[in-house]
Design an enzyme around this catalytic site. Structure first.
Site, short mmCIF file in Angstrom:
data_model
loop_
_atom_site.label_atom_id
_atom_site.label_comp_id
_atom_site.label_asym_id
_atom_site.label_seq_id
_atom_site.Cartn_x
_atom_site.Cartn_y
_atom_site.Cartn_z
N HIS A 64 -70.95 -115.57 -31.31
CA HIS A 64 -71.99 -114.95 -32.14
C HIS A 64 -73.01 -116.00 -32.61
CE1 HIS A 64 -73.44 -111.76 -34.94
NE2 HIS A 64 -73.85 -112.82 -35.61
N GLU A 65 -72.53 -117.09 -33.19
CA GLU A 65 -73.45 -118.10 -33.70
C GLU A 65 -74.14 -118.86 -32.57
OE1 GLU A 65 -74.20 -117.92 -36.66
OE2 GLU A 65 -72.55 -116.66 -37.31
N HIS A 68 -77.12 -116.83 -31.46
CA HIS A 68 -78.29 -117.04 -32.31
C HIS A 68 -79.00 -118.34 -31.95
CE1 HIS A 68 -77.92 -113.69 -35.00
NE2 HIS A 68 -76.71 -114.03 -35.42
N ASP A 140 -77.21 -108.93 -39.61
CA ASP A 140 -78.30 -109.14 -38.65
C ASP A 140 -79.01 -107.82 -38.35
OD1 ASP A 140 -77.56 -111.82 -38.46
OD2 ASP A 140 -76.17 -111.41 -36.81
#
Length: 297
Positions: A64-65, A68, A140
């Protein structure tokens, strides 16, 4: 650049936190890493290192990170990645931090579209890596939906609806849970069109994020591996991982505010005074200037 708007009390609190961290490390001088950690503590809360994560959850957070960060790296109008971490702080399971390189007073449509794409990069990475989605993207999605609705209803950036604003901000006395809302001044047909445009902005950004991650899947895996090994990547480490592909499409803003063609008349009048009274005239001009409304102790 990380603490715009901090008051004097906030800065004092920051340095106190940094001093505590320095003392815990048995050091006599505060270093920049202490200040960085103090800022993170103040803004997001202390690290939750005691939280026990399964390997599956840790991998989900890492993808997930990393999603980004990698998406931000390939967007032309995105800010540089400053830090990526899968160590939880506050209610967040992890975070990706970008920092602007300059002050901005207006934001273009292209920059807002890139912001939407960056916000949805985490959800896109999860879907591509696991062919599944999770609850981790709740914040988000909320922020992306809110930004897309602002683009349509407040800033006139919808091609279908044109340069119009919809709804009036209705401010009432805030009490007992009441909040600032927008008064509706449009029809059901227009409301449906607004919803379509909001959906289009968000879905287009999501597809764009997935396309970026598909094209640069090897870099996504490299960032994930770094996060699983180190848990936190700073700007230099992230840049080393990206290598020659670090921000390849970044738009460098070289705009410079041009100097005025001539000085204001009031200043010119003072500077062109007679030589004998030059100092006296300039002193009179300076005394007429308003004093700044800031008290510095």
């Amino acid at each position: 650049r990380r603490i715009p708007g901090f008051s004097g009390a906030d800065l004092e609190n920051l340095m106190n936190e940094a001093a505590i961290l320095t003392a815990r490390g048995n050091r006599r001088k505060i270093v920049m890493t202490d200040c960085e950690e103090a800022i993170d503590r103040i803004i997001m809360g202390p690290e939750r290192r005691r939280r026990v994560l399964t390997e599956r959850d840790k991998k989900v957070f890492a993808y997930h990170e990393a999603g980004h960060a990698v998406v931000a790296n390939y967007l032309p109008h995105s800010d540089p990645v400053h830090k990526v971490s899968i160590i939880g702080r506050g209610m967040a399971g992890g975070y990706t931090m970008t920092l602007p390189t300059e002050d901005r007073y207006v934001v273009t449509k292209s920059e807002l579209v890139d912001e939407l794409t960056h916000l949805l990069g985490g959800r896109a990475a999860e879907e591509l890596a696991f062919d599944e989605i999770s609850t981790g993207a709740q914040n988000d999605l909320e922020r992306a939906t809110k930004r897309a609705r602002q683009m349509v209803t407040e800033w006139g950036m919808s091609e279908e609806l044109g340069p119009l604003t919809f709804g009036r901000q209705h401010e009432e006395t805030i009490f007992l849970g009441r909040d600032i809302s927008r008064e509706r001044n449009y029809s059901e047909e227009v409301a449906a069109a607004i919803d379509r445009e909001v959906r289009r902005f968000v879905e287009d950004a999501f597809e764009r994020a997935k396309a970026i991650l598909r094209e640069h899947n090897n870099k996504l895996d490299d960032v994930v591996a770094g996060l699983l090994e180190h848990e936190t990547l700073d700007r230099e480490h992230f840049r080393d991982i990206m290598g020659d592909e670090y921000r390849p499409y970044a738009v460098d803003d070289d705009r410079v505010v041009a100097a005025p063609a001539k000085e204001p008349d009031s200043v010119a009048a003072v500077r062109t005074s007679e030589k004998g009274s030059n100092k006296r005239s300039e002193g009179a001009f300076e005394r007429k200037q308003p004093k700044p409304a800031v008290n510095i102790e």
